[in-house]
Scaffold this motif. Sequence first.
Motif, PDB file in Angstrom:
ATOM      1  N   VAL A  82     -68.094  60.907 -71.333  1.00 47.63           N
ATOM      2  CA  VAL A  82     -69.245  61.557 -71.131  1.00 47.63           C
ATOM      3  C   VAL A  82     -69.464  62.727 -72.018  1.00 47.63           C
ATOM      4  O   VAL A  82     -70.337  62.990 -72.542  1.00 47.63           O
ATOM      5  N   ARG A  83     -68.003  63.328 -72.124  1.00 50.74           N
ATOM      6  CA  ARG A  83     -68.352  64.586 -73.114  1.00 50.74           C
ATOM      7  C   ARG A  83     -68.545  64.155 -74.458  1.00 50.74           C
ATOM      8  O   ARG A  83     -69.202  64.788 -75.409  1.00 50.74           O
ATOM      9  N   ALA A  84     -67.994  63.096 -74.740  1.00 50.06           N
ATOM     10  CA  ALA A  84     -68.075  62.437 -76.370  1.00 50.06           C
ATOM     11  C   ALA A  84     -69.406  62.026 -76.387  1.00 50.06           C
ATOM     12  O   ALA A  84     -70.013  62.333 -77.578  1.00 50.06           O
ATOM     13  N   GLU A  85     -69.876  61.614 -75.428  1.00 50.84           N
ATOM     14  CA  GLU A  85     -71.209  60.897 -75.733  1.00 50.84           C
ATOM     15  C   GLU A  85     -72.386  62.175 -75.984  1.00 50.84           C
ATOM     16  O   GLU A  85     -73.304  62.207 -76.564  1.00 50.84           O
ATOM     17  N   ALA A  86     -72.034  63.364 -75.129  1.00 53.56           N
ATOM     18  CA  ALA A  86     -72.884  64.406 -75.022  1.00 53.56           C
ATOM     19  C   ALA A  86     -72.873  65.100 -76.423  1.00 53.56           C
ATOM     20  O   ALA A  86     -73.757  65.594 -77.254  1.00 53.56           O
TER      21      ALA A  86
END
Length: 112
Positions: A87-91
């Motif tokens: 989810v952090r990579a997507e953000a």
Amino acid sequence: MSKRSPGLSEQTYFVLAALLDGPLHGHAIIKKVVDLSEGRITLPVGTLYGALDRLAANGIITIEREEIFNGRKRRYFRITDEGDGMVRAEARRMQQAASVILRPRSLGASFA
């Protein structure tokens, strides 16, 4: 799940984002997704639990604990390290994509 094409669905992104602050049960996830998305995303219960089952099967989230509440089983879900990274990579991906559009443009620049 991590081997799929870049980007998470918006629903999955917000489900994972809802779990970043700690374990939540299904109803609390639904409410937090509505809050985080500023009302844009509302998850029907069946859709949520289908997504949670898929995420758990892929090691993105895990069941933290179960308890009985008002005679019904309540499961609390926790994001795993893999899910947190996802989810952090997507953000970061979305932030970079948005910066292409939102950065100041110089006058007279063209790509002709």
